[in-house]
Design an enzyme around this catalytic site. Structure first.
Site, PDB file in Angstrom:
ATOM      1  N   MET A 238     -97.393  62.824  16.925  1.00 43.20           N
ATOM      2  CA  MET A 238     -96.794  61.578  17.138  1.00 43.20           C
ATOM      3  C   MET A 238     -98.074  60.859  16.475  1.00 43.20           C
ATOM      4  O   MET A 238     -99.103  60.944  16.404  1.00 43.20           O
ATOM      5  CB  MET A 238     -96.305  61.289  17.835  1.00 43.20           C
ATOM      6  CG  MET A 238     -96.067  59.840  17.469  1.00 43.20           C
ATOM      7  SD  MET A 238     -93.359  59.426  17.707  1.00 43.20           S
ATOM      8  CE  MET A 238     -94.060  60.078  19.485  1.00 43.20           C
ATOM      9  N   CYS A 239     -98.006  60.878  15.002  1.00 45.23           N
ATOM     10  CA  CYS A 239     -98.729  60.035  14.274  1.00 45.23           C
ATOM     11  C   CYS A 239     -97.652  58.894  13.672  1.00 45.23           C
ATOM     12  O   CYS A 239     -96.867  58.570  14.034  1.00 45.23           O
ATOM     13  CB  CYS A 239     -98.951  61.232  13.172  1.00 45.23           C
ATOM     14  SG  CYS A 239     -99.391  62.838  13.411  1.00 45.23           S
ATOM     15  N   GLY A 240     -99.169  57.789  12.703  1.00 51.32           N
ATOM     16  CA  GLY A 240     -98.785  56.699  11.953  1.00 51.32           C
ATOM     17  C   GLY A 240     -99.442  57.108  10.698  1.00 51.32           C
ATOM     18  O   GLY A 240     -99.990  57.712  10.424  1.00 51.32           O
TER      19      GLY A 240
ATOM     20  N   ASN B 199     -95.745  63.699   9.911  1.00 52.65           N
ATOM     21  CA  ASN B 199     -95.274  63.019  11.412  1.00 52.65           C
ATOM     22  C   ASN B 199     -94.646  64.122  11.684  1.00 52.65           C
ATOM     23  O   ASN B 199     -92.938  63.149  11.950  1.00 52.65           O
ATOM     24  CB  ASN B 199     -94.587  61.450  11.200  1.00 52.65           C
ATOM     25  CG  ASN B 199     -94.450  61.354  12.772  1.00 52.65           C
ATOM     26  OD1 ASN B 199     -94.715  61.607  13.361  1.00 52.65           O
ATOM     27  ND2 ASN B 199     -94.073  59.772  12.667  1.00 52.65           N
TER      28      ASN B 199
END
Ligand SMILES: *[C@@H]1O[C@H](CO)[C@@H](O)[C@H](O)[C@H]1NC(C)=O
Ligand SMILES: *[C@@H]1O[C@H](CO)[C@@H](O)[C@H](O)[C@H]1NC(C)=O
Ligand SMILES: *[C@@H]1O[C@H](CO)[C@@H](O)[C@H](O)[C@H]1NC(C)=O
Ligand SMILES: *[C@@H]1O[C@H](CO)[C@@H](O)[C@H](O)[C@H]1NC(C)=O
Length: 610
Positions: A1-3, A76
């Site tokens: 998961m990324c921002g 993401n």
């Protein structure tokens, strides 16, 4: 998961960006943070890209990912199928390469349609100067947008921040019904922002009208939207819902809802035939779980403790959805690794008046009994989900006694709930705002944090789950008619009504749940994964006629999610296969902590920061 984050400014006026949002993004992607700014031809626009990476597989690939042609990707997501990604490869690089070779919009759409897995993305296409963005078909990753007309700036971000004094331009979730493109040159020439819509569609379906309605509700004010002129669509990754209704409308006896014992329910379930459908569901669901639990970094990869650390955790109530996931994860998680079962409980108030208890009807299921402290010692965290969770743990231990199952008891007091809601959770739930969003957002946040106690040799030991992947059972109720509203609908409008209800639920699951849950779980630097929303699983369930999935003429605990119950039995589970649905806000007792008179759909005042 990324921002991921993108700020597009059409004027030269410099728009500041909120440092709290930056901090929230960083919590989602603690492994690498980078910013990159692009200035448009003739300095007429500016794009700031900011990316915060949670490293999950391959080599760590910092983002924004820029290719040799100058295209920029913020990704993401996870590729679980559809495009080839070898286990040592990073999927960001794979998507970036695929998109680089696209010349036309239809080629971009073909790449996006092919991906199986959750995603939210922003892509700057240098040639022609376009900004693409959007979410996967189900909306399993969060993406929010906001347009500030005063400075002509559009912001896209995985997570925002709640502000105590909202202005006119508020955050909204980017509707998952479509992917979007902005022609940056045209926008600067016109001095206004037009967003082109590229909707998801089932092959041969006319979705255009219904989809744009949904989108229009959530377009930031000040932006225009228009359907793309070529009429292009993204091909839906799942087959349409089977709308058949049974041929002979037999007058089905609707069983009275009187309470049957667990044994009665087990016997009733046992009398149902095992079918090919059960085995087929086990195949697709098992594969969906496998793709989501394999090739993961374990908690502490290079440490001697690596084998003691789980890499997979499950949001675990002991209910059938989470039990089936646990039983299937057991097949695919390496035998030496523990599996963390995250079980959250909110503190019950000690009953003050004994006669309160006496007033309750005697024939209610176990949950009401626990409130009344039948047992001599009142145990304030023995909420319904804790009790079913412990029973579920026993079933799993019987199923595989070799496995270390870490049953993590997460006990939350009201003081801690209030503190963390103000500090973190209100920002993550935003822009959703109901009492239900608050309850579920808080319960999921504490569960996903994974900090609690485990029992070790009959001693309690403080424990924090280090698993980066969290499986959740969301999607089972929506597809298999698990909610009580399905029963209501079936009673009033039969199979036709039930099918309509099911079709509607899957269509709104992104705006109801998925964006919020992604923001809440991502806040711990962990990744939510949803096996029941795997493309193959949904396609399979969609292909079945409704009567194979549920039989709402049967009593609660058997009829709803009948197919999944038969599956659970086939997997070797027992009592958990006949547990009736209990919503998380009631099972964890968070709803009891607050004003019991408020309605789930009311705006939640507790989410408004002071
Ligand atoms: C990501 O993978 C690509 C090849 O797929 C590779 O060229 C690139 O170096 C990788 N990124 C990093 C940071 O190693
Ligand atoms: C309706 O009843 C008939 C006769 O009992 C049976 O053959 C048929 O399969 C039933 N249909 C459904 C949909 O249950
Ligand atoms: C947490 O709750 C359980 C009840 O399920 C209780 O047995 C345990 O003692 C509690 N632990 C702490 C540290 O409060
Ligand atoms: C829907 O289910 C019925 C009954 O099993 C089946 O005959 C039909 O082919 C299915 N339709 C689709 C589109 O899958």
């Amino acid at each position: 998961m990324c921002g991921i984050f993108c700020l597009l400014s059409l004027s030269s006026a410099h728009s500041e960006w909120d440092k709290t949002v930056y901090e929230h993004l960083k919590r989602r992607g603690p492994c690498s943070s980078q910013d990159l700014t692009v200035i448009g031809t003739n300095h007429c626009y500016q794009c700031l890209f900011s990316a915060h990476v949670l490293h999950m597989r391959g080599l760590l690939t910092p983002q924004p990912a820029q290719d040799s042609a100058g295209n920029i990707l913020l990704w993401n997501g996870e590729i679980f199928g559809g495009l080839p990604v070898r286990s040592e490869e990073n999927d960001t690089a794979v998507i970036s390469q695929q998109l680089s070779s696209c010349n036309s919009p239809s080629e971009i759409l073909a790449v996006l349609s092919a991906i199986q897995g959750p995603w939210g993305f922003v892509y700057y296409q240098k040639e022609g100067e376009y900004l693409w963005f959007g979410r996967d078909f189900f909306g399993r990753r969060s993406l929010l947008w906001k347009f500030d007309a005063e400075v002509s700036a559009l912001t896209l971000t995985s997570v925002a921040a709640h502000v105590s004094e909202p202005d006119q331009c508020n955050w909204q979730e980017v509707p998952a019904a479509s992917v979007y493109r902005i022609d940056l040159k045209a926008a600067t020439e016109a001095g206004s922002l037009s967003v082109e819509i590229y909707p998801w569609a089932h092959a041969g379906n006319d979705v255009i009208s219904c989809c744009s309605e949904k989108i229009l509700e959530s377009v930031p004010c000040g932006c225009n939207t228009l359907m793309n002129q070529a009429g292009l669509v993204l091909t839906s990754p799942v087959c349409p819902l089977n709308m058949s209704i049974p041929e002979s409308l037999n007058r089905t006896e609707i069983h009275s809802t009187s309470h049957l014992s667990v044994e009665d329910l087990e016997e009733l379930l046992g009398s149902k035939e095992q079918t090919d459908e059960v085995n087929r569901l086990i195949d697709v669901l098992s594969e969906a779980v496998r793709r989501r639990v394999q090739s993961l970094p374990s908690g502490l990869q290079d440490s001697p403790l690596a084998n003691d650390q789980a890499s997979v955790a499950i949001l675990f109530s002991g209910g059938i959805d989470s039990m089936v996931l646990a039983a299937l994860a057991d097949r695919h998680v390496p035998a030496h690794q523990p599996i963390d079962l995250l079980n959250v409980a909110f503190k019950l108030q000690e009953p003050k008046k004994q006669n309160e208890c006496a007033k309750k009807p005697k024939n209610k299921p176990t949950e009401s009994r626990t409130d009344c402290a039948d047992s001599p010692t009142f145990s304030p965290f023995d909420v319904p989900d804790r009790i079913t969770g412990k029973n579920g743990l026993k079933e799993l231990q019987d199923l595989n006694p070799e496995r270390r199952w870490n049953f993590v008891e997460i006990n939350v007091t009201q003081a801690e709930l209030q503190k963390m809601r103000m500090e973190r959770i209100c920002h993550l739930v935003h822009p959703l705002e109901t009492v239900l969003d608050d309850s579920i957002g808080c319960a999921v946040w504490f569960a996903a944090r994974g900090t609690g106690f485990i029992m070790e040799d009959s001693d309690q030991r403080p424990f924090t789950s280090s698993a980066k992947v969290i499986l959740t059972g969301i999607g089972a109720d929506e597809q298999l008619a698990g909610y009580s509203r399905h029963r209501v609908r079936f009673k009033t409008s039969g199979h036709e009504g039930l099918i309509q209800e099911l079709a509607m639920e899957l269509g709104r699951i992104s705006s109801r749940n998925l964006g919020r849950d992604d923001r809440v779980i991502g806040d711990h630097g962990k990744e939510a994964r949803f096996p029941y929303l795997d493309e193959e699983v949904v396609s399979y369930l969609n292909s079945l006629p409704v009567w194979e999935k549920a039989d709402l003429s049967l009593p609660r605990g058997v009829g709803e999610k009948l197919l999944l119950r038969l599956t659970a039995k086939q997997l070797g589970l027992s009592q958990s296969a006949v547990l009736p649905k209990r919503a998380m806000q009631f099972g964890s007792r968070i709803a009891k902590m607050e004003d019991s008179r408020e309605k789930a759909s009311d705006k939640c005042t507790r989410l408004l920061t002071g």
